[in-house]
Scaffold this motif. Structure first.
Motif, PDB file in Angstrom:
ATOM      1  N   ALA A 112      22.022  -4.024  46.664  1.00  0.00           N
ATOM      2  CA  ALA A 112      21.443  -4.047  45.323  1.00  0.00           C
ATOM      3  C   ALA A 112      22.561  -3.870  44.298  1.00  0.00           C
ATOM      4  CB  ALA A 112      20.402  -2.940  45.166  1.00  0.00           C
ATOM      5  N   ILE A 113      22.590  -4.738  43.311  1.00  0.00           N
ATOM      6  CA  ILE A 113      23.609  -4.690  42.261  1.00  0.00           C
ATOM      7  C   ILE A 113      22.888  -4.714  40.917  1.00  0.00           C
ATOM      8  CG2 ILE A 113      25.663  -5.790  41.304  1.00  0.00           C
ATOM      9  CD1 ILE A 113      25.851  -7.289  44.071  1.00  0.00           C
ATOM     10  N   GLU A 114      23.173  -3.729  40.075  1.00  0.00           N
ATOM     11  CA  GLU A 114      22.525  -3.653  38.766  1.00  0.00           C
ATOM     12  C   GLU A 114      23.577  -3.758  37.677  1.00  0.00           C
ATOM     13  OE1 GLU A 114      20.379  -0.230  36.166  1.00  0.00           O
ATOM     14  OE2 GLU A 114      19.367  -0.775  38.041  1.00  0.00           O
ATOM     15  N   VAL A 115      23.352  -4.676  36.740  1.00  0.00           N
ATOM     16  CA  VAL A 115      24.219  -4.845  35.575  1.00  0.00           C
ATOM     17  C   VAL A 115      23.415  -4.412  34.351  1.00  0.00           C
ATOM     18  CG1 VAL A 115      25.641  -6.428  34.240  1.00  0.00           C
ATOM     19  CG2 VAL A 115      25.357  -6.798  36.699  1.00  0.00           C
ATOM     20  N   SER A 116      23.844  -3.326  33.719  1.00  0.00           N
ATOM     21  CA  SER A 116      23.096  -2.771  32.582  1.00  0.00           C
ATOM     22  C   SER A 116      23.951  -2.767  31.335  1.00  0.00           C
ATOM     23  CB  SER A 116      22.610  -1.357  32.898  1.00  0.00           C
ATOM     24  OG  SER A 116      23.701  -0.520  33.208  1.00  0.00           O
ATOM     25  N   ASP A 117      23.286  -2.846  30.196  1.00  0.00           N
ATOM     26  CA  ASP A 117      23.988  -2.778  28.916  1.00  0.00           C
ATOM     27  C   ASP A 117      23.092  -2.099  27.889  1.00  0.00           C
ATOM     28  OD1 ASP A 117      22.371  -4.748  27.310  1.00  0.00           O
ATOM     29  OD2 ASP A 117      23.108  -6.155  28.815  1.00  0.00           O
ATOM     30  N   GLN A 118      23.649  -1.827  26.734  1.00  0.00           N
ATOM     31  CA  GLN A 118      22.909  -1.206  25.639  1.00  0.00           C
ATOM     32  C   GLN A 118      22.825  -2.157  24.447  1.00  0.00           C
ATOM     33  OE1 GLN A 118      24.891   2.539  24.920  1.00  0.00           O
ATOM     34  NE2 GLN A 118      24.015   3.501  26.745  1.00  0.00           N
ATOM     35  N   GLY A 119      22.686  -3.448  24.752  1.00  0.00           N
ATOM     36  CA  GLY A 119      22.623  -4.464  23.713  1.00  0.00           C
ATOM     37  C   GLY A 119      21.253  -4.589  23.080  1.00  0.00           C
ATOM     38  N   PRO A 120      21.016  -5.676  22.351  1.00  0.00           N
ATOM     39  CA  PRO A 120      19.753  -5.855  21.615  1.00  0.00           C
ATOM     40  C   PRO A 120      18.586  -6.344  22.474  1.00  0.00           C
ATOM     41  CG  PRO A 120      21.199  -7.716  21.219  1.00  0.00           C
ATOM     42  CD  PRO A 120      21.987  -6.751  22.047  1.00  0.00           C
ATOM     43  N   GLY A 121      18.809  -6.588  23.739  1.00  0.00           N
ATOM     44  CA  GLY A 121      17.742  -7.105  24.589  1.00  0.00           C
ATOM     45  C   GLY A 121      17.659  -8.626  24.540  1.00  0.00           C
ATOM     46  N   ILE A 122      16.802  -9.173  25.407  1.00  0.00           N
ATOM     47  CA  ILE A 122      16.629 -10.627  25.499  1.00  0.00           C
ATOM     48  C   ILE A 122      15.187 -10.958  25.126  1.00  0.00           C
ATOM     49  CG2 ILE A 122      16.835 -12.655  26.981  1.00  0.00           C
ATOM     50  CD1 ILE A 122      18.620 -10.966  28.829  1.00  0.00           C
ATOM     51  N   ALA A 123      14.999 -11.719  24.071  1.00  0.00           N
ATOM     52  CA  ALA A 123      13.644 -11.982  23.561  1.00  0.00           C
ATOM     53  C   ALA A 123      12.875 -12.971  24.428  1.00  0.00           C
ATOM     54  CB  ALA A 123      13.723 -12.491  22.129  1.00  0.00           C
ATOM     55  N   ASN A 124      13.542 -13.952  24.986  1.00  0.00           N
ATOM     56  CA  ASN A 124      12.862 -15.037  25.714  1.00  0.00           C
ATOM     57  C   ASN A 124      13.275 -15.063  27.177  1.00  0.00           C
ATOM     58  OD1 ASN A 124      15.451 -15.662  25.019  1.00  0.00           O
ATOM     59  ND2 ASN A 124      15.049 -17.781  24.474  1.00  0.00           N
ATOM     60  N   VAL A 125      13.234 -13.903  27.822  1.00  0.00           N
ATOM     61  CA  VAL A 125      13.779 -13.776  29.168  1.00  0.00           C
ATOM     62  C   VAL A 125      13.046 -14.657  30.184  1.00  0.00           C
ATOM     63  CG1 VAL A 125      12.346 -11.750  29.687  1.00  0.00           C
ATOM     64  CG2 VAL A 125      14.466 -12.139  30.953  1.00  0.00           C
ATOM     65  N   GLN A 126      11.704 -14.795  30.075  1.00  0.00           N
ATOM     66  CA  GLN A 126      10.971 -15.601  31.047  1.00  0.00           C
ATOM     67  C   GLN A 126      11.332 -17.077  30.947  1.00  0.00           C
ATOM     68  OE1 GLN A 126       9.283 -14.340  33.504  1.00  0.00           O
ATOM     69  NE2 GLN A 126       9.715 -12.289  32.709  1.00  0.00           N
ATOM     70  N   THR A 127      11.523 -17.562  29.716  1.00  0.00           N
ATOM     71  CA  THR A 127      11.945 -18.951  29.532  1.00  0.00           C
ATOM     72  C   THR A 127      13.320 -19.185  30.122  1.00  0.00           C
ATOM     73  OG1 THR A 127      10.651 -19.072  27.500  1.00  0.00           O
ATOM     74  CG2 THR A 127      12.331 -20.766  27.814  1.00  0.00           C
ATOM     75  N   ILE A 128      14.212 -18.202  29.941  1.00  0.00           N
ATOM     76  CA  ILE A 128      15.570 -18.309  30.472  1.00  0.00           C
ATOM     77  C   ILE A 128      15.546 -18.360  31.992  1.00  0.00           C
ATOM     78  CG2 ILE A 128      17.755 -17.077  30.735  1.00  0.00           C
ATOM     79  CD1 ILE A 128      17.348 -16.038  27.883  1.00  0.00           C
ATOM     80  N   LEU A 129      14.789 -17.451  32.608  1.00  0.00           N
ATOM     81  CA  LEU A 129      14.744 -17.396  34.074  1.00  0.00           C
ATOM     82  C   LEU A 129      14.106 -18.636  34.671  1.00  0.00           C
ATOM     83  CD1 LEU A 129      13.805 -13.650  34.660  1.00  0.00           C
ATOM     84  CD2 LEU A 129      16.028 -14.741  34.960  1.00  0.00           C
ATOM     85  N   GLY A 156      29.585  -5.249  26.314  1.00  0.00           N
ATOM     86  CA  GLY A 156      30.023  -4.552  27.521  1.00  0.00           C
ATOM     87  C   GLY A 156      28.836  -4.049  28.307  1.00  0.00           C
ATOM     88  N   GLY A 157      29.128  -3.409  29.423  1.00  0.00           N
ATOM     89  CA  GLY A 157      28.056  -2.882  30.252  1.00  0.00           C
ATOM     90  C   GLY A 157      28.602  -2.191  31.481  1.00  0.00           C
ATOM     91  N   LYS A 158      27.742  -2.016  32.458  1.00  0.00           N
ATOM     92  CA  LYS A 158      28.097  -1.301  33.673  1.00  0.00           C
ATOM     93  C   LYS A 158      27.511  -2.030  34.877  1.00  0.00           C
ATOM     94  CE  LYS A 158      27.586   3.294  35.788  1.00  0.00           C
ATOM     95  NZ  LYS A 158      26.963   4.625  35.625  1.00  0.00           N
ATOM     96  N   VAL A 159      28.337  -2.204  35.922  1.00  0.00           N
ATOM     97  CA  VAL A 159      27.901  -2.850  37.151  1.00  0.00           C
ATOM     98  C   VAL A 159      27.868  -1.794  38.257  1.00  0.00           C
ATOM     99  CG1 VAL A 159      28.295  -4.733  38.788  1.00  0.00           C
ATOM    100  CG2 VAL A 159      29.017  -4.987  36.398  1.00  0.00           C
TER     101      VAL A 159
END
Length: 393
Positions: free
Chosen positions: A74-91, A57-60
């Motif tokens: 500006a739209i921000e989607v935030s969560d309290q999950g474990p994070g993304i380890a390979n974010v640059q590769t994904i983007l 889940g999260g908040k928009v």
């Protein structure tokens, strides 16, 4: 200056639908066209779906901001999950997970003006920015108030209605894509016509130059000068043949090498017919198409080597054979040009590898231009071999 519009908590599937509806509604009220509304709504739903799938889940949050004097959604989607380890590769679009995380973030990035990701083991915040299409008609504060009032009065769509609306957006997008495809095909057809006309005119101009050089050669009193002019004419004609092949081809960016070399050798045979009626010239070529630049270099190379054979392999005339072979090694991605004759050969003292004649200098230079390896065997007749890579810029 920053003004908050509203927020949506994503705890279940229907919240993702609600966030998408709100994103489209706000985009419409801010003056975005239908296509931009769809892009913004799709980006929000993709990122919100990721937060729900990977963080539970999260908040928009939707805001209006002024950045560098320009209003921005500006739209921000935030969560309290474990994070993304390979974010640059994904983007960068270089990652695809079985569940589609890489597609969601990378796709959302293409739908907005700017996407930023802040991630750690404490959670992730994805910020989407889209510049407003025009200046606000009223100050930011008033715009926020009007939007807040409109949002209070908006009734959320039923999920089935939202699906129907998404289907309509998809059909509209497909229709727009079809129109753009037809416009692009028309533009390509027009470009091909113009390019063919260019090739045709280049061929005609080259033929005119060739005729002028030939006329000058016939008037030359010095035999050596006359021969040099004839060689120049032959080189020009080899380019003319190439542009004629391009003019007749369906693919204007590549050349049928086998057909080009056969036509070129036929021209050379006719040019030297009076000097050796008993000579036979054969061409064996594997089917391959080359880029225009590589075909030009290779055509000039064939012209020089075959011309040398006609001029020097059979000084006493009589019968003889000149063979031109083009062999393609698809596995190694290499092309081998081999020109051989059964003429007098080349004495060791006169080996072309050490010759400073214009013809040999051109052969060496052209072989280098195609990144080729030049080999000359003059012991039993003469064989000139040039091996080169097929894949060249």
């Amino acid at each position: 200056m920053t003004g908050s519009l509203f927020s949506v908590h994503v705890r279940q599937d229907r919240d993702i639908v609600y966030a998408r509806q709100r994103a489209r509604f706000v985009a419409e009220r801010l003056g975005f066209d239908v296509q931009a509304q769809t892009r913004i709504a799709t980006a929000v739903s993709e990122v919100a779906r990721n937060a729900y799938a990977y963080a539970g889940g999260g908040k928009v949050e939707f805001r209006l901001e002024e950045q560098a004097g320009r209003p921005v959604l500006a739209i921000e989607v935030s969560d309290q999950g474990p994070g993304i380890a390979n974010v640059q590769t994904i983007l960068a679009g270089g990652y695809r997970s079985p569940t589609g995380l890489g597609v969601g973030l990378a796709g959302a990035k293409r739908l907005v003006d700017r996407l930023e990701v802040a991630t750690s083991k404490a959670g992730t915040a994805v910020r989407l920015y889209r510049n407003l299409p025009r200046g606000l008609a009223r100050p930011l504060g008033e715009t926020l108030a009007h939007l807040a009032d409109a949002l209070m009065r908006q009734q959320p769509l039923d999920p089935v209605e939202e699906v129907q609306r998404q289907n309509q957006e998809l059909l509209r997008s497909l229709y727009d894509l079809r129109q753009r495809e037809e416009e692009l095909l028309a533009a390509i057809a027009e470009k091909e016509v113009l390019l063919k006309e260019v090739y045709h005119r280049v061929k005609n101009n080259l033929q005119i130059i060739s005729s002028l050089v030939s006329l000058k050669a016939r008037k030359a009193r010095d035999g050596a000068v006359r021969q040099e002019l004839e060689d120049v004419r032959s080189r020009i004609h080899s380019l003319s043949i190439l542009h004629e092949k391009l003019y007749q081809s369906d693919d204007l960016s590549r050349v049928d090498l086998a057909g080009y070399v056969r036509d070129l050798c036929s021209h050379l045979r006719q040019s030297f017919l009076g000097k050796g009626e008993g000579l036979e010239l054969t061409v064996e070529a594997d089917p391959v198409s080359l880029s225009l630049d590589l075909a030009i270099q290779l055509g000039l190379l064939v012209n020089e080597i075959v011309t040398n054979a006609f001029k020097h392999a059979f000084p006493q005339g009589g019968s003889g054979t000149i063979k031109v072979a083009l062999e393609v090694d698809e596995e190694a991605r290499r092309l081998v040009l081999r020109v051989s004759d059964n003429g007098v050969g080349i004495p060791a003292a006169k080996h072309p590898g050490g010759s400073d004649s214009l013809g040999m200098n051109l052969i060496r230079a052209l072989a280098a231009r195609v990144e080729g390896e030049l080999k000359i065997d003059g012991g039993n007749g003469t064989t000139v071999t040039v091996g080169m890579p097929l894949d060249q810029d």
